[in-house]
Design a protein around this motif. Structure first.
Motif, PDB file in Angstrom:
ATOM      1  N   MET A   1       0.850  -1.187   0.000  1.00 34.87           N
ATOM      2  CA  MET A   1       0.000   0.000   0.000  1.00 34.87           C
ATOM      3  C   MET A   1       0.888   1.239   0.000  1.00 34.87           C
TER       4      MET A   1
ATOM      5  N   LYS B   1      -1.029   5.732   7.268  1.00 34.11           N
ATOM      6  CA  LYS B   1      -0.962   6.653   6.110  1.00 34.11           C
ATOM      7  C   LYS B   1      -2.146   7.606   6.119  1.00 34.11           C
TER       8      LYS B   1
ATOM      9  N   TYR C   1      -9.387   8.803  -8.951  1.00 36.35           N
ATOM     10  CA  TYR C   1      -9.217   8.607  -7.501  1.00 36.35           C
ATOM     11  C   TYR C   1      -9.523   7.165  -7.109  1.00 36.35           C
TER      12      TYR C   1
ATOM     13  N   GLY D   1      -6.750   4.798  -8.045  1.00 36.35           N
ATOM     14  CA  GLY D   1      -5.641   4.869  -7.096  1.00 36.35           C
ATOM     15  C   GLY D   1      -5.976   4.149  -5.799  1.00 36.35           C
ATOM     16  N   LEU D   2      -7.210   4.316  -5.355  1.00 39.07           N
ATOM     17  CA  LEU D   2      -7.649   3.682  -4.113  1.00 39.07           C
ATOM     18  C   LEU D   2      -7.595   2.153  -4.249  1.00 39.07           C
TER      19      LEU D   2
ATOM     20  N   ARG E   1     -11.052  -5.858   2.092  1.00 39.16           N
ATOM     21  CA  ARG E   1     -10.428  -4.698   1.441  1.00 39.16           C
ATOM     22  C   ARG E   1     -11.480  -3.893   0.674  1.00 39.16           C
TER      23      ARG E   1
ATOM     24  N   ASP F   1      -4.048   0.918  -4.315  1.00 39.47           N
ATOM     25  CA  ASP F   1      -3.441   0.939  -2.982  1.00 39.47           C
ATOM     26  C   ASP F   1      -3.927  -0.197  -2.102  1.00 39.47           C
ATOM     27  N   LEU F   2      -5.133  -0.636  -2.362  1.00 45.47           N
ATOM     28  CA  LEU F   2      -5.685  -1.733  -1.558  1.00 45.47           C
ATOM     29  C   LEU F   2      -5.508  -3.086  -2.254  1.00 45.47           C
TER      30      LEU F   2
ATOM     31  N   LEU G   1      -2.116   1.141   6.410  1.00 39.89           N
ATOM     32  CA  LEU G   1      -3.122   2.018   5.821  1.00 39.89           C
ATOM     33  C   LEU G   1      -3.592   3.068   6.830  1.00 39.89           C
TER      34      LEU G   1
ATOM     35  N   PRO H   1      -3.709   7.747  -2.075  1.00 37.29           N
ATOM     36  CA  PRO H   1      -4.366   8.955  -2.564  1.00 37.29           C
ATOM     37  C   PRO H   1      -5.618   9.296  -1.758  1.00 37.29           C
TER      38      PRO H   1
ATOM     39  N   ASP I   1      -1.087  -4.839   6.649  1.00 40.64           N
ATOM     40  CA  ASP I   1      -1.431  -3.871   5.597  1.00 40.64           C
ATOM     41  C   ASP I   1      -2.408  -2.830   6.127  1.00 40.64           C
ATOM     42  N   MET I   2      -3.362  -3.304   6.920  1.00 38.94           N
ATOM     43  CA  MET I   2      -4.356  -2.371   7.452  1.00 38.94           C
ATOM     44  C   MET I   2      -3.736  -1.397   8.428  1.00 38.94           C
TER      45      MET I   2
END
Lengths: 273, 309
Positions: free
Chosen positions: A1, B179, B114, B117-118, B142, B121-122, B176, A5, B172-173
């Protein structure tokens, strides 16, 4: 990840939503529901068309050959508005009830309940989509009927008006059933036990003038009689009851459904704990 | 800066008469990671559901960014994203349809760049055209997160986000969440995994029987209530503790083969040297010795257990 965005604009600079009307939300639900129909094209569209064609063969062909005319209209043509109305009622109720019941069943309803959407917007989206599908199916059945009989439409504007109003009315009714139902069994209960009998006994395949006096009077308590009659009037200029009575009943039915929905959303009945 | 979320005297009594929340007061600052802990039925999910609007409150007030979440429901709800406990998706729709629907529901115009991208990323981009029903449990989870983030909320509720997920997804979470916090998103999570709260939270709230039993900075809480433990592996197991050791907070473990001493690490005299001398004088021999800090889990258990009638 990486390169997340998630929030490309700093929180503090992000404007608060101040929509008076959540148009994107309404459109998103509407579009999603129409896509669901396209995903289940055979079940949603082809199935009612085949069923209607079978009605034409059985009622129009087999029985129609023994009945010359009803109210000056050939029997085959006479049953067209009734058949369209039959599909319209069942499809409207089915489309709208499943649309709201399924998210309840899967739990996905949480998203609708926590979205910045008003009750009016939610009803507009779900009922609008269900009614759109029903009107589409009604028009497809009309086109199918043209293959079997010559259909005359004396009042096309009224025909469309009845098509839309009936679809909206019974989509509202279906939406209420979808909220009320706690199981798939309950979801089918009202259509199977109430709607289908009322539709068959509502003059879809006959004029209530053909009934003995007692049953003719009794039929006037059946709301479907008014819908079928008004719709048939728009085709052939004849009906079992006056056009005013048909319109008044349709408006009353819509008003009652809206009142029930207002109560449901105010109290959160079977939606919010 | 005013709190981004403020709960005042919040209460909830269900139709059955069950009191799920009782006079809950809580303020959460913008950009904070707040962990809500508590046993099953403590009221965590009810609290989240009231803030998000899917459950009606019985009393009190919820302010989001200073606005009442009922009278200003459009403005407040558009700021909130929710990942519920259970996987609840339209399983016959694709991942892409699901996230697009969510974005629209929250009043946002389509933004495919958007959402792309989301999903990337997941790690969902490759699965965007797959019906949800074909996804693994982790991928479904996810997808739930992608839906919650599809409208770029600045408050994110994660209700048991890592329940039943594998270690990789859990890591991963956590990444996330960090971030998201870097961009200013406020995160409120409920969890049964105390390790999760210990790893991520700035502050911790402990709920018990519908009441907020404690709210405190995680580090301060661990410093205040945290203990150190000295564990001695005995050469010969003891059946009972000798009377001469009654001055120390001792307990026997592992069928008497281990002697555990809990002490306050911050105390000027923690009693450890004296204890070791005493053991020597009593002839209680030990083959190994180790010390450890109490975890948040120890503190949580002690809080919940201690207040139980």
């Amino acid at each position: 990840m990486s390169n997340m965005p998630m929030t490309d604009t700093p929180i503090t600079n992000r404007p608060m939503m101040s929509l008076a009307f959540n148009g994107p939300g309404v459109w998103a639900i509407y579009r999603n529901e129409i896509r669901r129909t396209l995903r289940t094209l055979i079940q949603s569209v082809v199935s009612p068309v085949i069923t209607t064609a079978l009605y034409f063969i059985v009622f129009g062909g087999a029985i129609g050959s023994r009945i010359s005319q009803v109210g000056g209209v050939s029997y085959g043509a006479f049953i067209v508005p009734g058949l369209i109305m039959l599909s319209l009622l069942t499809q409207s109720v089915s489309n709208a009830s499943v649309a709201i019941y399924f998210p309840k069943f899967t739990g996905a309803i949480y998203e609708l309940l926590s979205a910045p959407m008003s009750a009016v917007e939610a009803v507009l989206a779900y009922v609008g989509a269900a009614a759109t599908k029903s009107v589409g199916i009604g028009l497809i059945i009309l086109a199918t009927a043209e293959l079997f009989v010559n259909v005359t439409i004396l009042h096309p504007v009224w025909m469309i008006a009845f098509l839309v109003l009936t679809s909206v009315a019974f989509s509202l009714f279906g939406f209420i059933i979808g909220i009320w139902a706690k199981s798939f069994e309950q979801l089918n209960l009202v259509p199977a036990l109430i709607l289908t009998p009322l539709t068959f006994l509502g003059g879809s395949f006959y004029s209530i003038d053909m009934l003995p006096p007692f049953w003719r009077t009794f039929s006037l308590f059946n709301p479907v009689v008014y819908l079928v009659s008004g719709f048939r009037w728009s085709f052939y200029g004849v009906g079992d009851v006056s056009i005013e009575a048909s319109l008044a009943f349709t408006a009353l039915f819509i008003a009652v459904c809206l009142a029930i929905l207002v109560w449901i959303f105010r109290t959160g009945y079977r939606l919010r704990a | 800066m005013p709190p981004i979320l403020s709960l005042a005297h919040l209460s909830k009594v269900y139709a059955s008469g069950f009191e799920a929340l009782h006079d809950v007061n809580l303020e959460i600052a913008q950009g904070e990671i707040f962990a809500l802990l508590g046993p099953n039925g403590a009221g965590k999910t009810t609290l989240i559901s009231i803030v998000c609007g899917s459950v009606n409150k019985s009393g009190g007030q919820v302010l989001v960014g200073g606005l009442d979440n009922l009278t200003n429901y459009r403005a407040t709800r558009s700021r909130i994203g929710l990942v519920p406990q259970e996987i609840a998706l339209d399983i016959f729709s694709t991942v892409w349809s699901n996230v697009r629907l969510s974005r629209g529901l929250f009043g946002k115009r389509p933004d495919d760049a958007y959402l792309e991208g989301l999903l990337k990323d997941l790690s969902l981009w490759e699965k965007r055209d797959s019906p949800v029903i074909q996804l693994s449990g982790g991928m479904k989870r996810r997808t739930m997160i992608a839906k919650a983030l599809s409208h770029q909320p600045d408050i994110l509720f994660l209700d048991e986000p890592t329940a039943g997920v594998d270690v990789n997804l859990r890591r991963d979470m956590w990444a996330l969440v960090r971030k998201l916090r870097e961009t200013g998103v406020t995160i409120i999570l409920t969890t049964h995994y105390i390790e999760e709260a210990e790893e991520m939270a700035d502050r911790v709230g402990v709920m018990k029987e519908g009441r907020l039993a404690l709210v405190e900075d995680k580090v301060a809480l661990m410093r205040r209530l945290g203990k150190r433990h000295l564990s001695l592996t005995l050469k010969t197991p003891l059946a009972v503790l000798p009377e001469a050791l009654s001055d120390w907070s001792l307990s026997l473990a592992a069928e008497g083969s281990r002697l555990v001493y809990d002490f306050d690490a911050k105390a000027p005299d923690n009693g450890m040297p004296a204890l070791l001398q005493k053991l020597d004088s009593l002839g209680v021999g030990y083959s190994d010795l180790e010390t450890s800090n109490s975890t948040l889990e120890d503190i949580f258990v002690s809080l919940v257990e201690a207040k139980r009638p």
